[in-house]
Each structure stands twice: as structure tokens, then as C-alpha cells.
Motif scaffolding. Sequence first.
Motif, PDB file in Angstrom:
ATOM      1  N   GLY A 129     -39.085  26.451  27.278  1.00  0.00           N
ATOM      2  CA  GLY A 129     -39.615  26.276  25.928  1.00  0.00           C
ATOM      3  C   GLY A 129     -40.688  25.211  25.868  1.00  0.00           C
ATOM      4  O   GLY A 129     -41.687  25.367  25.149  1.00  0.00           O
ATOM      5  N   ILE A 130     -40.495  24.119  26.608  1.00  0.00           N
ATOM      6  CA  ILE A 130     -41.503  23.055  26.659  1.00  0.00           C
ATOM      7  C   ILE A 130     -42.791  23.569  27.293  1.00  0.00           C
ATOM      8  O   ILE A 130     -43.900  23.371  26.765  1.00  0.00           O
ATOM      9  CB  ILE A 130     -40.973  21.844  27.450  1.00  0.00           C
ATOM     10  CG1 ILE A 130     -39.806  21.172  26.716  1.00  0.00           C
ATOM     11  CG2 ILE A 130     -42.094  20.840  27.729  1.00  0.00           C
ATOM     12  CD1 ILE A 130     -40.177  20.387  25.507  1.00  0.00           C
ATOM     13  N   PHE A 131     -42.662  24.247  28.428  1.00  0.00           N
ATOM     14  CA  PHE A 131     -43.858  24.780  29.098  1.00  0.00           C
ATOM     15  C   PHE A 131     -44.616  25.729  28.169  1.00  0.00           C
ATOM     16  O   PHE A 131     -45.847  25.702  28.099  1.00  0.00           O
ATOM     17  CB  PHE A 131     -43.474  25.509  30.382  1.00  0.00           C
ATOM     18  CG  PHE A 131     -42.698  24.693  31.372  1.00  0.00           C
ATOM     19  CD1 PHE A 131     -42.898  23.322  31.483  1.00  0.00           C
ATOM     20  CD2 PHE A 131     -41.754  25.280  32.204  1.00  0.00           C
ATOM     21  CE1 PHE A 131     -42.186  22.554  32.390  1.00  0.00           C
ATOM     22  CE2 PHE A 131     -41.036  24.533  33.116  1.00  0.00           C
ATOM     23  CZ  PHE A 131     -41.242  23.167  33.212  1.00  0.00           C
ATOM     24  N   SER A 132     -43.871  26.584  27.483  1.00  0.00           N
ATOM     25  CA  SER A 132     -44.494  27.546  26.573  1.00  0.00           C
ATOM     26  C   SER A 132     -45.189  26.837  25.418  1.00  0.00           C
ATOM     27  O   SER A 132     -46.323  27.175  25.056  1.00  0.00           O
ATOM     28  CB  SER A 132     -43.434  28.522  26.050  1.00  0.00           C
ATOM     29  OG  SER A 132     -44.011  29.485  25.196  1.00  0.00           O
ATOM     30  N   ALA A 133     -44.514  25.861  24.829  1.00  0.00           N
ATOM     31  CA  ALA A 133     -45.094  25.134  23.693  1.00  0.00           C
ATOM     32  C   ALA A 133     -46.375  24.410  24.080  1.00  0.00           C
ATOM     33  O   ALA A 133     -47.286  24.259  23.252  1.00  0.00           O
ATOM     34  CB  ALA A 133     -44.071  24.140  23.136  1.00  0.00           C
ATOM     35  N   LEU A 134     -46.457  23.978  25.333  1.00  0.00           N
ATOM     36  CA  LEU A 134     -47.644  23.252  25.800  1.00  0.00           C
ATOM     37  C   LEU A 134     -48.721  24.190  26.348  1.00  0.00           C
ATOM     38  O   LEU A 134     -49.774  23.731  26.804  1.00  0.00           O
ATOM     39  CB  LEU A 134     -47.249  22.240  26.876  1.00  0.00           C
ATOM     40  CG  LEU A 134     -46.341  21.091  26.408  1.00  0.00           C
ATOM     41  CD1 LEU A 134     -45.957  20.197  27.582  1.00  0.00           C
ATOM     42  CD2 LEU A 134     -47.023  20.280  25.320  1.00  0.00           C
ATOM     43  N   GLY A 135     -48.440  25.488  26.317  1.00  0.00           N
ATOM     44  CA  GLY A 135     -49.420  26.457  26.790  1.00  0.00           C
ATOM     45  C   GLY A 135     -49.608  26.454  28.295  1.00  0.00           C
ATOM     46  O   GLY A 135     -50.695  26.801  28.784  1.00  0.00           O
ATOM     47  N   LEU A 136     -48.566  26.094  29.042  1.00  0.00           N
ATOM     48  CA  LEU A 136     -48.652  26.003  30.502  1.00  0.00           C
ATOM     49  C   LEU A 136     -48.053  27.246  31.143  1.00  0.00           C
ATOM     50  O   LEU A 136     -47.044  27.781  30.686  1.00  0.00           O
ATOM     51  CB  LEU A 136     -47.904  24.762  30.991  1.00  0.00           C
ATOM     52  CG  LEU A 136     -48.432  23.422  30.471  1.00  0.00           C
ATOM     53  CD1 LEU A 136     -47.507  22.296  30.873  1.00  0.00           C
ATOM     54  CD2 LEU A 136     -49.853  23.171  30.981  1.00  0.00           C
ATOM     55  N   ALA A 137     -48.670  27.698  32.217  1.00  0.00           N
ATOM     56  CA  ALA A 137     -48.172  28.875  32.926  1.00  0.00           C
ATOM     57  C   ALA A 137     -46.796  28.586  33.512  1.00  0.00           C
ATOM     58  O   ALA A 137     -46.546  27.512  34.065  1.00  0.00           O
ATOM     59  CB  ALA A 137     -49.145  29.270  34.036  1.00  0.00           C
ATOM     60  N   HIS A 138     -45.895  29.550  33.392  1.00  0.00           N
ATOM     61  CA  HIS A 138     -44.540  29.417  33.904  1.00  0.00           C
ATOM     62  C   HIS A 138     -43.961  30.813  34.066  1.00  0.00           C
ATOM     63  O   HIS A 138     -44.500  31.793  33.540  1.00  0.00           O
ATOM     64  CB  HIS A 138     -43.671  28.595  32.953  1.00  0.00           C
ATOM     65  CG  HIS A 138     -43.580  29.185  31.576  1.00  0.00           C
ATOM     66  ND1 HIS A 138     -44.601  29.082  30.641  1.00  0.00           N
ATOM     67  CD2 HIS A 138     -42.605  29.916  30.976  1.00  0.00           C
ATOM     68  CE1 HIS A 138     -44.250  29.713  29.526  1.00  0.00           C
ATOM     69  NE2 HIS A 138     -43.037  30.223  29.708  1.00  0.00           N
TER      70      HIS A 138
END
Length: 324
Positions: A101-110
Amino acid sequence: MKIAFLYEHPTWSDALIAAFERRGVALILRNIADLSFDADATDKPFDAAINRINVMPSSERQPQIVFQTLHYLNWLELAGVRVINGARAHFIGASKAMQNGIFSALGLAHARAIAIYRPADALAAADNIGYPVIIKPNIGGSGYGIARYNTRAELAEAIRLSALDLGIDRSGLVQQHIESDGYVYRIEVLGDQLFYSIRQPINEGSYNYCAADGCAAGASSANNHDAIDHDAIDHDAGDFPARDADSPERIEAFSPPESIISAAINIVRHCGADVGGVEYFIDSNTGAPCFYDFNPYSNFVRNGESLFGFSPENRYIDFILASL
């Protein structure tokens, strides 16, 4: 100032505690394995606490300690104790779902993931994501419980045999499988600054990429079904010799791009942590970094002084003392 040091792993904190002692800093040592606390107390038990408690399940401790720790950290904060890596950081460090969720919220690829708590739901989740998939416990670490399923038939059979391991709280992730460039990359952060960065080759059949002293103690191996990754990493990307836990030379320092350093610092900040590590790999299809783990207690690499030219323990202590 009364400073508590919260720990539980048999060896992860020995060198750090010794470094505090050499610096003349008296710590109140609290082994979480022996924790009970007066929930009705009105006075602060100490002024500050350094949280060095990991959430990785291991054979040496009862799994309910994970949840007792979370209660305790919240209680300390309510009592007005300054906690280095407090309850929010600890919880997110425990939860793969929260990290995604953090990665997604920050717009980072995961790697895309669907959280489940019923093993039978893994089939629909895997159909949605596409095969092959990785299934892992939501609370895990060092490759604990990770398994790869290449086809729907494989996964259906594992469900029929009750072979899915969703960990100590029976929740897990069905995650996209992504091929890597053959390395795990880790960036450690102190506050809003780079602490150090290392990389390790991915080794077929090994899932523990923790670089800290004592990291192999009590670590569990991954499950069957071609369990390929530490966290969605493809060990088929190349042929690597088996990892020797006593071979720190396999860990090497590297200089990440500023964009990745900034992303790591942002992740640590959004997780509510004072210090922490961020792990990623390079997606071999896109060439872009793919973030997969936030770790609030992975601060010390073996032989750090020879790798970096400074003592990670002393630099950590400098940061802690300046923060209190």
C-alpha cells in the motif's frame, strides 16, 4: 535520560549493545521474550525506547510475542515515551500488505499483490494476477513460507492438500512473479539521509538475504512448488553459487542513483520510521527498480566497517543520541 533498548533476537543486537557500552551510554535492556507490563501504570517507565524487535517468525519464540510487542509499543507512546521506530513503523514492517500500500501510494513500481486470509481465495487471486504467482505469509521474513506456483493445477492441488502457509496470523499475499537482474539491493536510511547501500546476488534455493550478524538464526526455509524468491524475485534469472552465511564478501557496497535514494527515504518516512531498510530489485523486463520490502530493524551489515570505511554501529548511535 533513561533509555530502554527493546530486543529479542539472540544475536542481532549484541554488537550494537556493546558499542553503546563503549560509548558510555547506559541502556535499560528489555528482552521482549520476557515481556509483561503494567497496563495501568501512570508514570513513564523511561524517557525513550529504541525498538530493535523484529517481527520475523522463528522457532525460538512464541508467535504471540509479535502482537504483544505491538500492544507494548502503542502503550509506551500513549505514556509519552519517545520510541525510535514506534508502533506504526513496527506494524508496517510486519505487514507485506501495508508495504504494498505504501509503494502504491507513493507511485513506486512493485509486484502486484492481493491479500487473502482463506487459502481457497488464492485461486481467484492468482487468476486475476496471472501465473506464475508467489504466495507468502503477510507476516514473514527471510523467505519464510514463500512458494511459487506456475499453474492453476499446481495451486489447486496445494490448496486441496492444505499446503499453503499463511503464517502466524493466517493472512497472506498472492503476488505477481517478476524476473530480476539477479541481485537484491538494499538501502539503509537514518532519518532523511542515506546510511549505506549494499547488494547481494540472488542464489537459487536460498531465500534469506538479511545481511545482519546472526540473521540465519532460526530462519525458516521456503516451501515447495519451486519456491523461487525472497519476495517475488526470480532465482532462475541466473546461476549463482549457494549463499554461505559466513561469507560477507558476497555482500558488496554500491552507489544507487539519487532517485532511488530519495524513494527509499520517502518510504521510510511514510512508514513512520526513524531508521529502516528498503529492498528492491531491477525488473529485467523494464530495467526499472521494483520495491518489495520495508524493514525497520535491518540496520547492520556484517563487516560494515571494512565495507564502508566507517562503523555502522557508531553512526547509528550518533543518530540516536542526536534524535533524543
